[in-house]
Design an enzyme around this catalytic site. Structure first.
Site, PDB file in Angstrom:
ATOM      1  N   HIS A  43       0.824  -1.215   0.000  1.00  9.20           N
ATOM      2  CA  HIS A  43       0.000   0.000   0.000  1.00  9.20           C
ATOM      3  C   HIS A  43       0.862   1.271   0.000  1.00  9.20           C
ATOM      4  O   HIS A  43       0.494   2.273   0.596  1.00  9.20           O
ATOM      5  CB  HIS A  43      -1.003  -0.012   1.161  1.00  9.20           C
TER       6      HIS A  43
ATOM      7  N   HIS B 178      -2.179   5.222   9.328  1.00 10.82           N
ATOM      8  CA  HIS B 178      -0.882   5.886   9.466  1.00 10.82           C
ATOM      9  C   HIS B 178      -1.057   7.231  10.166  1.00 10.82           C
ATOM     10  O   HIS B 178      -0.558   8.252   9.718  1.00 10.82           O
ATOM     11  CB  HIS B 178      -0.246   6.075   8.091  1.00 10.82           C
TER      12      HIS B 178
ATOM     13  N   HIS C 263      10.725  -3.234   3.801  1.00  8.81           N
ATOM     14  CA  HIS C 263      11.176  -1.850   3.744  1.00  8.81           C
ATOM     15  C   HIS C 263      11.411  -1.321   5.146  1.00  8.81           C
ATOM     16  O   HIS C 263      10.846  -1.816   6.120  1.00  8.81           O
ATOM     17  CB  HIS C 263      10.197  -0.940   2.990  1.00  8.81           C
TER      18      HIS C 263
ATOM     19  N   GLU D 203       4.448  -5.116   8.408  1.00  4.37           N
ATOM     20  CA  GLU D 203       3.106  -4.979   7.846  1.00  4.37           C
ATOM     21  C   GLU D 203       2.633  -6.264   7.162  1.00  4.37           C
ATOM     22  O   GLU D 203       1.425  -6.486   7.012  1.00  4.37           O
ATOM     23  CB  GLU D 203       3.068  -3.836   6.830  1.00  4.37           C
TER      24      GLU D 203
END
Length: 283
Positions: A12, A59, A194, A241
């Site tokens: 995403h 977020h 990441h 995630e």
């Protein structure tokens, strides 16, 4: 009863949505990513479910970081696209399905999952980018109503991979007793490897990512056995995630068929992956 017909695991990354919004998908820097999405989009366009469930993390746009629930569900009739500081994306707000939300809520609580409930909720790129990966040109509305389920992947301690898989299994059991929708699609979002800050900022691990893309279909137990420290070590601090993909996988049959996978490095400074799984091809 309702039937999960497909599961979609997808990154995403916010810049993916920005590239689409700015008509940059054919740009040489972005074309390999979007070319990889094309087969999945074509397959999904012919298999629109009655309703979708989208597993994601906020977020700090819809939920203040002072209160981060381990698991949460939205029960609203509509979810407004959040302004993340640079204006709202030019995509439709999301139509909800309160009947399914309350059905899931009741059954998940009875199954031992104490969810936080959002009667109102703005949704950010963690939610809208996966919808755009699925449907690049939604027009005035997304293909079907969507139920949001939020997972904490930001504040320590995050739920274990095994607990996320178990939540997915509970969702699958709840859907089996729901008569309000014939077909359901479920999306697990986030990742892949990441890290955005710290000494390993920019870290990407293609070897781990490819292992994950294979195991999510054929050996999810291999992924549930990994501790949160393993995910952070092998996939970066934000790579955790990926546990949200396991919620999606848990809601599906033991055996599934992989329709399509895609992988691209980098999208922004993130490894971006996609796994489309057909839940109807195996018992």
């Amino acid at each position: 009863m309702s039937e999960v017909i497909w599961g979609l695991g997808t990154s995403h990354v916010p810049s993916i949505g920005a590239a689409m919004d700015r008509d940059l998908t054919a740009d040489p820097r972005w074309a390999p990513l979007f070319d990889g999405y094309a087969p999945a989009r074509a397959w999904l366009a012919e298999r629109t479910p009655d309703v979708a469930i989208l597993i994601y993390n906020d977020h700090a746009n819809g939920v203040d970081l002072d209160i981060v629930p381990t698991f949460a569900i939205g029960t609203a009739e509509e979810y407004r696209v959040a302004d993340e500081g640079y204006g709202r994306r030019a995509v439709p707000d999301v139509v909800g399905d309160p009947d399914l939300s309350f059905h899931l809520l009741e059954h998940l609580v009875d199954d031992g999952f104490d969810l936080t409930v959002f009667a109102e909720l703005d949704v950010d790129h963690g939610f809208t980018v996966p919808l755009s990966v699925w449907t690049p040109d939604p027009g005035d509305t997304w293909p079907c109503p969507v139920v949001p389920i939020m997972v904490n992947v930001i504040r320590y301690p995050q739920p274990t991979a095994a607990r996320c898989y178990a939540l997915g299994q509970a969702i699958g059991r709840a859907l089996a007793s729901y008569d309000g929708a014939r077909t359901v699609g479920i999306l697990g979002t986030g990742g892949m490897s990441h890290q955005l800050a710290g000494a390993r900022a920019g870290f990407v691990n293609p070897g781990f990512d490819h292992m994950f893309l294979e195991a999510i279909a054929d050996d999810p137990q291999k992924l549930t056995a990994l501790h949160r420290d393993d995910y952070i070590r092998l996939a970066g601090s934000e790579g955790i995630e990926l546990i949200m993909w396991l919620v999606m996988r848990g809601a599906m049959n033991t055996r599934v068929r992989t329709v399509h996978t895609a992988y691209h490095v980098p999208a922004s400074n993130t490894a971006a992956g996609l796994a489309l799984l057909d839940n109807r091809s195996a018992p």
